[in-house]
Write a protein that holds these residues in place. Structure first.
Motif, PDB file in Angstrom:
ATOM      1  N   GLU A   1      -6.577  15.415   2.320  1.00  0.00           N
ATOM      2  CA  GLU A   1      -5.443  15.480   3.218  1.00  0.00           C
ATOM      3  C   GLU A   1      -4.032  16.208   2.628  1.00  0.00           C
ATOM      4  O   GLU A   1      -3.240  16.404   3.235  1.00  0.00           O
ATOM      5  CB  GLU A   1      -5.176  14.027   3.583  1.00  0.00           C
ATOM      6  CG  GLU A   1      -4.666  13.031   2.636  1.00  0.00           C
ATOM      7  CD  GLU A   1      -4.063  11.799   3.041  1.00  0.00           C
ATOM      8  OE1 GLU A   1      -3.938  11.660   4.198  1.00  0.00           O
ATOM      9  OE2 GLU A   1      -3.664  10.961   2.196  1.00  0.00           O
ATOM     10  N   HIS A   2      -4.195  16.355   1.205  1.00  0.00           N
ATOM     11  CA  HIS A   2      -2.952  16.751   0.508  1.00  0.00           C
ATOM     12  C   HIS A   2      -3.207  18.451   0.510  1.00  0.00           C
ATOM     13  O   HIS A   2      -1.911  19.032   0.282  1.00  0.00           O
ATOM     14  CB  HIS A   2      -3.010  16.461  -0.761  1.00  0.00           C
ATOM     15  CG  HIS A   2      -2.711  14.920  -1.058  1.00  0.00           C
ATOM     16  ND1 HIS A   2      -2.734  14.241  -2.312  1.00  0.00           N
ATOM     17  CD2 HIS A   2      -2.318  14.037  -0.047  1.00  0.00           C
ATOM     18  CE1 HIS A   2      -2.613  13.029  -2.174  1.00  0.00           C
ATOM     19  NE2 HIS A   2      -2.373  12.811  -0.763  1.00  0.00           N
TER      20      HIS A   2
ATOM     21  N   HIS B   1      -7.720   5.714   1.791  1.00  0.00           N
ATOM     22  CA  HIS B   1      -7.759   5.485   3.311  1.00  0.00           C
ATOM     23  C   HIS B   1      -9.159   5.353   3.586  1.00  0.00           C
ATOM     24  O   HIS B   1      -9.856   6.239   4.064  1.00  0.00           O
ATOM     25  CB  HIS B   1      -7.229   6.398   4.123  1.00  0.00           C
ATOM     26  CG  HIS B   1      -5.761   7.120   3.668  1.00  0.00           C
ATOM     27  ND1 HIS B   1      -4.702   6.697   3.989  1.00  0.00           N
ATOM     28  CD2 HIS B   1      -5.599   8.187   2.754  1.00  0.00           C
ATOM     29  CE1 HIS B   1      -3.535   7.270   3.475  1.00  0.00           C
ATOM     30  NE2 HIS B   1      -4.270   8.357   2.654  1.00  0.00           N
TER      31      HIS B   1
ATOM     32  N   HIS C   1      -7.994   8.178  -3.169  1.00  0.00           N
ATOM     33  CA  HIS C   1      -6.946   8.512  -3.986  1.00  0.00           C
ATOM     34  C   HIS C   1      -7.348   8.130  -5.410  1.00  0.00           C
ATOM     35  O   HIS C   1      -7.259   6.813  -5.533  1.00  0.00           O
ATOM     36  CB  HIS C   1      -5.616   8.455  -3.547  1.00  0.00           C
ATOM     37  CG  HIS C   1      -5.282   8.917  -2.321  1.00  0.00           C
ATOM     38  ND1 HIS C   1      -5.359  10.536  -2.005  1.00  0.00           N
ATOM     39  CD2 HIS C   1      -4.692   8.565  -1.110  1.00  0.00           C
ATOM     40  CE1 HIS C   1      -5.078  10.664  -1.013  1.00  0.00           C
ATOM     41  NE2 HIS C   1      -4.511   9.841  -0.367  1.00  0.00           N
TER      42      HIS C   1
ATOM     43  N   ARG D   1       0.678  -1.186   0.127  1.00  0.00           N
ATOM     44  CA  ARG D   1       0.097  -0.112   0.012  1.00  0.00           C
ATOM     45  C   ARG D   1       0.795   1.228   0.218  1.00  0.00           C
ATOM     46  O   ARG D   1       0.600   2.123  -0.622  1.00  0.00           O
ATOM     47  CB  ARG D   1      -0.985   0.075   1.340  1.00  0.00           C
ATOM     48  CG  ARG D   1      -1.651   1.337   1.749  1.00  0.00           C
ATOM     49  CD  ARG D   1      -2.569   1.878   0.408  1.00  0.00           C
ATOM     50  NE  ARG D   1      -3.123   3.227   0.853  1.00  0.00           N
ATOM     51  CZ  ARG D   1      -2.655   4.045   0.542  1.00  0.00           C
ATOM     52  NH1 ARG D   1      -1.566   4.320  -0.237  1.00  0.00           N
ATOM     53  NH2 ARG D   1      -3.075   5.636   0.907  1.00  0.00           N
TER      54      ARG D   1
ATOM     55  N   ASN E   1     -11.435   8.641   2.554  1.00  0.00           N
ATOM     56  CA  ASN E   1     -10.356   9.396   1.747  1.00  0.00           C
ATOM     57  C   ASN E   1     -10.223   8.529   0.412  1.00  0.00           C
ATOM     58  O   ASN E   1      -9.552   7.412   0.694  1.00  0.00           O
ATOM     59  CB  ASN E   1      -9.017   9.805   2.477  1.00  0.00           C
ATOM     60  CG  ASN E   1      -8.383  10.534   1.982  1.00  0.00           C
ATOM     61  OD1 ASN E   1      -7.239  10.910   2.497  1.00  0.00           O
ATOM     62  ND2 ASN E   1      -8.523  10.962   0.561  1.00  0.00           N
TER      63      ASN E   1
HETATM   64 ZN    ZN Z   1      -3.170   9.501   1.404  1.00  0.00          ZN
END
Ligand code: ZN
Ligand code: MLT
Length: 465
Positions: free
Chosen positions: A423-424, A377, A384, A328, A382
């Motif tokens: 989160e970025h 996540h 991506h 991961r 979350n």
């Molecule tokens: Zn991430």
């Protein structure tokens, strides 16, 4: 114009920091002018490396006097262009301010300079029998100041929260050049507006974070990792609920077979089990004794009986757990050379099945000819979504097409009351999408706050808002 300003103020900058801490050579400008995004060309006018909060204050004052914009810079591991200096700005890099200043065993806190590396803090805490739980793949190079400025999350969020949850004190220099000591390590402090939280996640637009005090957790019990093969994307939240009912999960991650395939090939690793499935869940749980391990096996059986998973593996020791984590954690680094178009979106977990279905439909319609790599996540909502550039397409044409689709993704996110940046952070990359997650009134208030803390718009101009 900025260059001529620089010529004028170079002697002042060199009087604040010695000559060897004011860099103008091409290699330094190139290295310090970007983060992990590849969209923009670095073009700072200089890089300055202060040694103390007083030097930071002097630099900010000097930049205000001469209207020279500053880009604050940490480990530059960001993925949203928050640390990009593309327009002749002065990069203020915290590399030299990297010391751990104090450990307090009674308060169970570490006070450190903003340039301290995340992993150094983690290791320090471990030596003291404690635990700094914010963790992610770039912990070896990211700096605590950058983590605070972006409210970094990572892989332990479902158990331990984000950086915000661990910061009990900050020393900052505002854009106006004032030094503020925020919260001073206190657990309880109800004395009006908590500016500490305003600076956390402010992406270098309000002030320069110079010191942070973080609290530490007790050392965690042992952990085990399971990887599960999953046929149907939409059942993942059902698996999450089943595991949540019996175990204390520290992570609940997922990735697609394409993501796995790329990591296995890139790192020449073996597959976790022979049967391949379209998706995988990687979960980690704390176990105090063998009872938790028995529960984990029973929960796996339950998922198997309900045909939610088709295969699975559990780590038997720390080394095996680390190997499974690589499947991961190495995805981002494996994809990076192909310059993927990255989406970092979130919704409430209860809405995930419907949201995933809608995003998947949109992705299939919009990118029938592109490879899409899914991971994220799931335990904290979350996702991506990484779109890979076909070799035949120019970077410009690819980014343009993805940018058009990301408006549709943002519309979906807004429909599900989610976030366009889980989160970025926002940086340069998501600035134009901010209004899909924040109201006009909120954005107007952000602008007013920026004006209060940074009246001349010296700090990270053009980022976030
Ligand atoms: Zn991430
Ligand atoms: C991750 O979850 O691996 C990180 O957020 C980095 C990325 O999304 O590429």
């Amino acid at each position: 114009m900025i260059r001529s300003t620089l010529e004028k103020i170079l002697p002042t900058l060199r009087s604040i920091c010695a000559d060897d801490r004011v860099l103008i050579d091409t290699a330094s400008l190139q290295a310090y002018g970007v983060d992990r995004t590849t969209r923009w060309q670095p073009c700072p006018c200089a890089v300055i490396l202060p040694n103390s909060i007083d030097e930071v204050q002097a630099i900010v004052k000097c930049a205000n006097t001469h209207e020279l914009p500053i880009v604050p810079s940490g480990g530059r591991t960001g993925l949203s262009g928050g640390a990009v200096a593309k327009d002749g700005e002065l990069v203020l890099a915290m590399d030299r301010m990297n010391k751990i200043l104090d450990f307090n065993p009674i308060d169970q806190t570490i006070r450190c300079e903003a340039g301290a590396i995340t992993q150094t803090i983690q290791e320090y805490a471990e030596q003291e029998g404690l635990y700094y739980p914010v963790n992610f793949a770039s912990a070896g190079s990211s700096q605590i100041g950058g983590n605070v400025a972006t409210n970094a999350g990572g892989i332990n969020v479902i158990r331990y929260g984000m950086t915000r949850d661990w910061v009990v004190g900050l020393s900052v220099v505002t854009g106006a050049g004032k030094i503020l000591e925020l919260n001073r390590g206190l657990i309880k402090n109800n004395t009006g507006y908590d500016f500490r939280h305003l600076f956390i996640g402010s992406e270098g637009t309000l002030g320069i974070i110079c010191e942070a005090t973080v609290r530490l957790a007790p050392a965690p019990p042992g952990r085990s990792v399971q990887v599960l093969g999953v046929n149907d994307f939409e059942t993942i939240t059902e698996i999450l609920s089943i595991y949540n009912s019996g175990l204390c999960l520290t992570a609940f991650e997922f990735f697609s077979d394409l993501a796995l395939d790329k990591v296995l090939k890139h790192h020449k690793l073996p597959a976790p089990f022979t049967v391949r499935t379209p998706y995988y869940v990687l979960l980690e749980f704390e176990h105090k004794d063998d009872r938790d391990l028995a529960i984990a096996l029973a929960l796996f059986e339950e998922c198997n009986d309900k045909q939610l998973v088709s295969d699975g593996v559990i780590s038997q020791n720390q080394k095996q757990a680390e190997k499974l984590w690589r499947l991961r954690e190495d995805i981002s680094e494996t994809l990076a050379p192909g310059k993927p178009y990255k989406n970092d979106i979130s919704v409430n977990i209860s809405l995930m099945p419907d949201f995933i279905r809608a995003v998947d439909e949109l992705a299939q319609q919009s990118y029938p000819d592109f490879e899409i790599v899914w991971y994220g996540h799931i335990g904290d909502g979350n996702l991506h979504l990484n779109i890979l550039k076909p070799d035949a397409l120019s970077a410009q044409a690819f980014n343009q097409r993805c940018a058009d689709v990301s408006i549709q993704v943002a519309e979906l996110v807004a429909k599900f009351s989610g976030s366009i940046s889980a989160e970025h952070g926002v940086g340069l990359l998501k600035k134009d999408l901010l209004h899909y997650s924040r109201s006009d009134s909120e954005i107007a208030l952000m602008r007013q706050l920026k004006q209060v803390f940074d009246p001349n718009s010296i700090l990270n101009p053009g980022k976030l808002i």
